[in-house]
Design a protein around this motif. Structure first.
Motif: not given
Length: 312
Positions: A10-19, A33-38, A269-272, A278-283
């Motif tokens: 699959y292709t993901y728009e960017n590599p960022f995820m939550n840990a 998370m689903d509605n964020s920029r992750a 990449l996962q961010v924990g 910061e919350g989901v705005s970090i993405f």
């Protein structure tokens, strides 16, 4: 300029995820998370049934990161499985998400994975071999024979994409030995790293530890662990079969941190800790900062730089 990442077909728009463990305990957090920029997200590591976890305080933010001893609090596998299956039906064209499980025994791990295998879940499953914060339980991945035994049993029946989350290793002999085990199996990915286990943080004013479980001992995350995380990403990227992707986790606070993980060979990449703070705005910020670095350096895609770390 594209941050698109190909992973598991699959292709993901960017590599960022939550840990896993951060911003994924409840369906409300998963929706955020689903509605964020992750680019994607992963569920809380699930056990067979609900777990309250360790007594509080069990998480503490410190200047260079965090220390925690959570004890695998979660709502149980059915709660998260129902969520991801409902999402598949309501978002049939979306890239699939990641589902984390962490049994308290070999038998429980196998039963959790059998449940996923028998379900309609079409995403990637992560088996957590690194739970340093459960009192009385060793980390599976530090028992090499146990790791091989579990994976051998898992792949007798599990036919869906599977990755493993690993604790940090600190010795070249251990990198070599673990890579030799992992390369025997059709793994989708290896996630490096979970927290650095059993750190201790002290409040000098009160002369006490800052978390309650395990007399204050807990897993370190955040800026403290980035060099260790980068080392593990690089060590496994250069040792594992090319078909086994690397997810980089540990100390990602800025776009530069993300760039360094990609340079070491990470695909996602996962961010924990920083997501917790910061919350989901970090993405959105990470995406912007990573693009700025890539543009400055003349990279137009992540594939142009992944794994291209130079030695002296």
């Amino acid at each position: 300029m594209s941050l698109a990442t190909k992973f598991g077909g699959y292709t993901y728009e960017n590599p960022f995820m939550n840990a896993s463990g951060v911003h994924c305990m409840s369906t409300d957090e998963l929706d955020e998370m689903d509605n964020s920029r992750a680019g994607s997200f992963i569920t809380k590591s699930a056990t067979t049934s609900h777990r309250a976890g360790n007594p509080e305080p069990r998480y503490f933010s410190v200047p260079l990161g965090s220390i925690n001893s959570m004890g695998l609090p979660n709502q149980g596998i059915d709660y998260y499985l129902n969520y991801v299956l409902d999402r598949q039906k309501s978002h049939p064209d979306s890239s699939p998400v990641f589902f984390s499980v962490a049994g308290m025994s070999v038998e429980e791990n196998l039963n959790l994975l059998k449940k996923i295998q028998d379900s309609d879940f079409n995403g990637t499953t992560e088996l957590n071999f690194s739970c340093p914060n459960v009192p009385g339980k060793p980390q599976v991945a530090y028992d090499f024979e146990m790791t091989q035994e579990i994976l051998s049993k898992v792949f007798e029946f599990f036919k869906k994409p599977l990755g493993v989350k690993m604790p940090p290793f600190f010795d070249f002999a251990h990198f070599d030995a673990m890579a030799n085990i992992l390369n025997q199996f059709p793994l989708a990915y290896v996630n490096c790293i979970n927290s650095v286990g059993n750190g201790l943080y002290i409040d000098v004013e009160t002369e006490t530890v800052v978390i309650k479980p395990k007399d204050g001992f807990g897993g370190l995350g955040g800026e403290y662990v980035k060099p260790t995380a980068l080392a593990n990403v690089r060590a496994f990227y250069t040792r594992l079969n090319p078909s086994i992707k690397i997810i980089g986790t540990g100390g990602i606070k800025t776009g530069q941190d993300a760039f360094e993980h990609l340079l070491c060979g990470a695909t996602m990449l996962q961010v924990g800790t920083e997501l917790y703070k910061e919350g989901v705005s970090i993405f959105e910020r990470l995406e912007k900062e990573l693009k700025e670095i890539m543009e400055k350096k003349g990279y137009s895609t992540i594939d142009d730089l992944r794994g291209k770390l130079n030695s002296l």
